[in-house]
Design an enzyme around this catalytic site. Structure first.
Site, PDB file in Angstrom:
ATOM      1  N   GLN A  17      32.009  32.903  86.541  1.00  0.00           N
ATOM      2  CA  GLN A  17      31.577  32.211  85.321  1.00  0.00           C
ATOM      3  C   GLN A  17      30.423  31.266  85.630  1.00  0.00           C
ATOM      4  O   GLN A  17      29.437  31.188  84.892  1.00  0.00           O
ATOM      5  CB  GLN A  17      32.731  31.379  84.717  1.00  0.00           C
ATOM      6  CG  GLN A  17      33.994  32.149  84.416  1.00  0.00           C
ATOM      7  CD  GLN A  17      33.800  33.282  83.436  1.00  0.00           C
ATOM      8  OE1 GLN A  17      33.030  33.147  82.488  1.00  0.00           O
ATOM      9  NE2 GLN A  17      34.458  34.398  83.675  1.00  0.00           N
ATOM     10  N   ARG A  23      36.898  36.026  77.519  1.00  0.00           N
ATOM     11  CA  ARG A  23      36.625  34.860  78.353  1.00  0.00           C
ATOM     12  C   ARG A  23      36.947  33.560  77.623  1.00  0.00           C
ATOM     13  O   ARG A  23      37.583  32.664  78.176  1.00  0.00           O
ATOM     14  CB  ARG A  23      35.178  34.877  78.850  1.00  0.00           C
ATOM     15  CG  ARG A  23      35.021  35.872  79.959  1.00  0.00           C
ATOM     16  CD  ARG A  23      33.624  36.034  80.508  1.00  0.00           C
ATOM     17  NE  ARG A  23      33.731  36.907  81.695  1.00  0.00           N
ATOM     18  CZ  ARG A  23      32.745  37.221  82.503  1.00  0.00           C
ATOM     19  NH1 ARG A  23      31.525  36.750  82.295  1.00  0.00           N
ATOM     20  NH2 ARG A  23      32.955  37.996  83.543  1.00  0.00           N
ATOM     21  N   TYR A  77      41.354  35.732  86.575  1.00  0.00           N
ATOM     22  CA  TYR A  77      41.079  36.970  85.814  1.00  0.00           C
ATOM     23  C   TYR A  77      39.997  36.798  84.745  1.00  0.00           C
ATOM     24  O   TYR A  77      39.540  35.702  84.498  1.00  0.00           O
ATOM     25  CB  TYR A  77      42.353  37.629  85.311  1.00  0.00           C
ATOM     26  CG  TYR A  77      43.296  36.955  84.325  1.00  0.00           C
ATOM     27  CD1 TYR A  77      42.907  35.983  83.439  1.00  0.00           C
ATOM     28  CD2 TYR A  77      44.627  37.395  84.284  1.00  0.00           C
ATOM     29  CE1 TYR A  77      43.814  35.448  82.525  1.00  0.00           C
ATOM     30  CE2 TYR A  77      45.544  36.856  83.380  1.00  0.00           C
ATOM     31  CZ  TYR A  77      45.122  35.890  82.489  1.00  0.00           C
ATOM     32  OH  TYR A  77      46.008  35.375  81.606  1.00  0.00           O
ATOM     33  N   GLU A  78      39.556  37.889  84.192  1.00  0.00           N
ATOM     34  CA  GLU A  78      38.397  37.915  83.271  1.00  0.00           C
ATOM     35  C   GLU A  78      37.142  37.338  83.909  1.00  0.00           C
ATOM     36  O   GLU A  78      36.340  36.697  83.230  1.00  0.00           O
ATOM     37  CB  GLU A  78      38.688  37.157  81.980  1.00  0.00           C
ATOM     38  CG  GLU A  78      39.694  37.798  81.079  1.00  0.00           C
ATOM     39  CD  GLU A  78      39.394  39.261  80.826  1.00  0.00           C
ATOM     40  OE1 GLU A  78      40.345  40.045  80.893  1.00  0.00           O
ATOM     41  OE2 GLU A  78      38.233  39.628  80.584  1.00  0.00           O
ATOM     42  N   GLY A  79      36.964  37.568  85.204  1.00  0.00           N
ATOM     43  CA  GLY A  79      35.838  36.977  85.929  1.00  0.00           C
ATOM     44  C   GLY A  79      36.295  35.653  86.500  1.00  0.00           C
ATOM     45  O   GLY A  79      36.613  34.732  85.744  1.00  0.00           O
TER      46      GLY A  79
END
Lengths: 568, 568
Positions: free
Chosen positions: A432, A289, A425-427
């Site tokens: 977040q 992240r 992406y990555e959440g």
């Protein structure tokens, strides 16, 4: 003008804004002396400028493709990857015992920033490996570590993350990939995974997939998920039962092959305990992240440099100011755009590096728990604000180019297209923000309020030397405190979530001002850092009021507007 | 769910928000009865939904291309264009004496909105013709009018605008294309023009280019520019000396061929007097500026509908609310995104339609001068805010889709790529903002302050029925008044220009709130319109404070930050 890694900016931030000296003062990172940092910066800048940056456009003009089940990457990528690996850079922050350099994550973060600015699509590859290294280091057994870590760290092999399935995106718990225990202690993995970045390539070596799957009889949802290491090539040298089904046709980042992966009874090894997959995955995700946030920052740098070069060469009309350059740089609106891009980028980078320093101090410092909480608080902010800044700056970069910005050959549009996915992406950035107002305020606000206190004290202290800048920052921090207290008072999580994104945006705007003020304070007399802080505080900080007002709007109005009212 | 033209929304706006009845009450537009409006809306919606919308993706998957000097357009485009032309729609607002319908521009604006949502790339073609029709109507001599207007109005022929040259973008005065008078009263046009939208096509008929060029001995800058009509096919049926050199490789809008045009002694006819080209061009541009703003609105509609469809079908995780739909629509953050998209879109559309109504009343109403000034004030706001809203909504639309949004087949990304150019062409949004704080405040602020007064009175009156909504709107209008007075007090235009973009953004945010409040006031008891106004006022209106603070930052800090400080 070709891309140049902003080495001077890194130096300044490390020295004057994010207190890297504190990291270097720990026993764990005693090696990270100023001389070493300087050597690393200049070596990496050479690699970024001379080897990686010339390949930026190749991702677009010669994208990765699937040919007879094999991924062929953009021309030049394999060589540039090898140059990075051979420098030992992929394992820069990895443990020495497995062949890494054992250096602070902060320096790896600087590297990721540089490489993202030079060639984002390729940078995503080592970023995935870095996350995998960390996950294995913390959760794999010794045999797995001994086999995989040295090769991932040397860059001989690369790593991927396999979470998403068509029906399981942000809702990871809905995944269906199965893992069936075998007599030899391994597991047979079957299922389809999508959105697998760098799921395959032609760099040579092995591709090591970390795959989330479900054991027979496992609980539903995230509690029933386990993590497996599933290599493309098995330790005995034979091919594992997995394949790339197809590559996605994306809006950007064409140099990064995004694979649909099929696991057809592939052999996998358990990482961490049974049903403990989410914990292991989060180790990987948290690292990633920050890494993704820094991707946004790197792209912002690339887009900023390109726009500045264009503006400095573009002659248009009579100069509106006496003694101007004769280019569009003389126009107030163009200069406003560039100045804001630079100020915005500074704030995002300072936040990202602050997060990295906190992670290092959490690992090595005396107040580990304090810094761990600080890092946890900053991670979603660094990710969402870094990527949003990348989007904003790339958008403004196109605008500076006028009509030429919309023409692909110019290259400004590629930044805009490439960076868009980093907010997803990555959440997603929404995820977040929910993490920030949910988990990260679950300590009763201790970590957030500690940072708020620190910012307010700094603003208080700056009143002596930079009163015109300090006052609006102090007021903004006060507004952030009110919004934070409002969040903490909401028992209904939907009320928090309804304001999560604007809360994060407002938090970042205020934190950015704090870091600009610190930068300004490093100058004995007002100079360019103070001038940039003034731009930020006058033009970007005022946004916080709107964000934080929206943050406190609650959820009632959203649910009052029923789905039927949403219809066109 | 396929695209559906938002007919109910148009009805509501015309009736309750932008006072279309005032237009219909004029003698000039007496024909525009409610029955006629209804018939037009339903006919056009059928065309947009059934014929145009299915071609939206074709622009991307089968883009316009140049083959042996001839432009081949996306499959289906020619038929859809003909269907529009055959309905007589291109000349909807054109004068009856030349074959037009003579209807209000407001209705043509509704049409442009619909068609942009259905298929933006194709809509740009008739938009260019509409502008050309207006320019010829006001500036061409009778012979040119008699030959060209009926054919442009019927859609048999199409029109283009030729302003830009490589060295002359926003700085039109730098153009070099030459026009040499010939003995027969025509002119020989020579030069290269770039960024010519729909510079050629395969729809049949003629392509009529309006070309800015310079006569021998003409003054430098914009004062020495003349306008010429240069048809692809000469009146005698032979080919004119012009050609498409190439088509640009753009980030989006691939269905619209953007040509580099070469004029090689092509025969042209003067439109308007010698050296009077800019005046004629501005007639065309002003029309086109509102048209481009409406393109942003149409795209926002398309992107919104697509995101809503996706969200309403996407099942993910347990619903966080009791009695939810089971889809991601139940999640507060997703609902926030969709609600904001809808509220934002409403504001932009209401501003665009208000501008169109003002243009109609300027032409036909009793207070022509008042409405002309109102229209002039609203045009840059409608253009810049409409297109910025298109960009924001398309961006949020991708975000609602999560990872799928980045995959081209989903279609969400196309909106994001296509709409980006609308903030650039027909005068960048920066140019619009400079027009607003420059020319449009050159009346000493009369037009702006009249609108501010009107908004404040409306907020005052709404206090009785919607006090919670009226109060923040009243306060915001007051802040806008302060910012406007600040602008008016700046003698140095650079100070105004340095805050032009945020001033325009703040103005639009406040004006949008005023129009939402009006919509809410149309409900006897609070219903969905009030709920949407609440969303806007709680979540989007607060942005105005940041914008208007930045608007008043002045230019000093920008010029204090010298070009050397901008270096990376």
């Amino acid at each position: 003008m070709p891309f140049r890694a902003p080495v001077e900016e890194y130096r300044f931030l490390l020295e004057h804004v994010v207190d890297f000296a504190r990291v270097a003062a720990t026993e764990r990172f005693a090696e990270a002396t100023p001389d070493l940092v300087e050597a690393i910066l200049s070596e990496l800048a050479k690699l970024a400028d001379e080897v990686w940056a010339p390949l930026q456009r190749a991702g677009d003009t010669d994208p990765a493709r699937l040919e007879n089940g094999v991924v062929v990457t953009s021309k030049g990528y394999a060589g540039a990857y090898r140059a990075l690996a051979e420098g030992g850079w992929i394992g820069m922050a990895a443990p020495v015992e497995h062949g890494g350099m054992g250096l602070p994550l902060t320096l790896a973060t600087v590297m990721n920033d540089m490489l993202s600015g030079a060639c984002l699509a390729l940078e995503l590859n080592p970023l995935m490996s870095q996350g995998q290294i960390e996950a294995l280091e913390h959760h794999a057994d010794d045999a797995l570590k001994a086999l995989y870590l040295p090769r991932l760290i040397s860059g001989e092999w690369t790593g991927t993350m396999n979470l998403t399935e068509p029906q399981a995106g942000s809702d990871v718990g809905a995944l269906r990939t199965k893992a069936v225990p075998q007599e030899d202690g391994t597991y047979a993995i079957s299922g389809q995974k999508i959105f697998i970045s760098w799921g395959d390539h032609d760099f040579g070596g092995n591709v090591c997939h970390l795959v989330l799957a479900r054991l027979p009889g496992a609980a539903e949802g995230t509690r029933g998920i386990s993590l497996f290491l599933v290599p493309k090539i098995l330790p005995d040298g034979t091919a594992n039962a997995l394949r790339v089904v197809s590559l996605e046709h994306k809006m950007g980042l064409h140099g990064s092959p995004t694979a649909v992966m099929a696991y057809e009874g592939a052999r996998g090894w358990l990482v961490g305990g049974e049903h403990r997959g989410m914990a292991a995955m989060f180790t990987m995700m948290n690292n990633a992240r920050l890494g993704v946030g820094v991707q946004g920052i790197g792209v912002a740098e690339g887009a900023y440099q390109k726009a500045l070069s264009y503006a400095a060469e573009r002659v248009q009309g009579r100069s509106p100011v006496a003694g101007g350059t004769g280019t569009i740089l003389d126009h107030a609106d163009v200069r406003r755009m560039l100045a804001q891009m630079k100020a915005d980028l500074f704030a995002a980078r300072a936040i990202g590096f602050s997060c990295a320093v906190a992670l290092d101090l959490a690992q090595a410092g005396e107040d580990g728990a304090f810094w761990a909480a600080r890092a946890a608080l900053l991670t979603p902010i660094a990710k969402a604000f870094g990527t949003a800044t990348g989007m904003r700056v790339a958008e403004q970069g196109m605008q500076v180019h006028g009509g030429m910005g919309f023409i692909e050959e110019t290259g400004a549009a590629q930044f805009y297209r490439d960076v868009r996915v980093t907010a997803i992406y990555e959440g997603t950035n929404g995820i977040q923000a929910m993490d920030l107002v949910g988990r990260k305020l679950a300590d009763g606000g201790e970590a957030a309020l500690a940072l708020i206190e620190e910012m307010q004290e700094a603003a208080e202290a700056a009143r002596a030397t930079r009163p015109d800048l300090a006052e609006p920052v102090w007021q903004a921090v006060e507004t952030l405190r009110e919004a934070t207290e409002w969040m903490l008072a909401q028992g209904d999580m939907q009320a928090r979530f309804a304001g999560a994104v604007p809360y994060l945006e407002g938090f970042a705007r205020v934190l950015g001002a704090h870091l600009h003020l610190k930068a300004a304070g490093s100058e004995a007399a007002p100079g360019p850092r103070t001038a940039l802080a003034r731009i930020y505080i006058a033009r970007l900080l005022p946004e916080h009021a709107g964000h934080l007002a929206a943050a406190m709007a609650g959820a009632q109005d959203l649910y009052a507007l029923g789905p039927e009212a949403l219809l066109p």
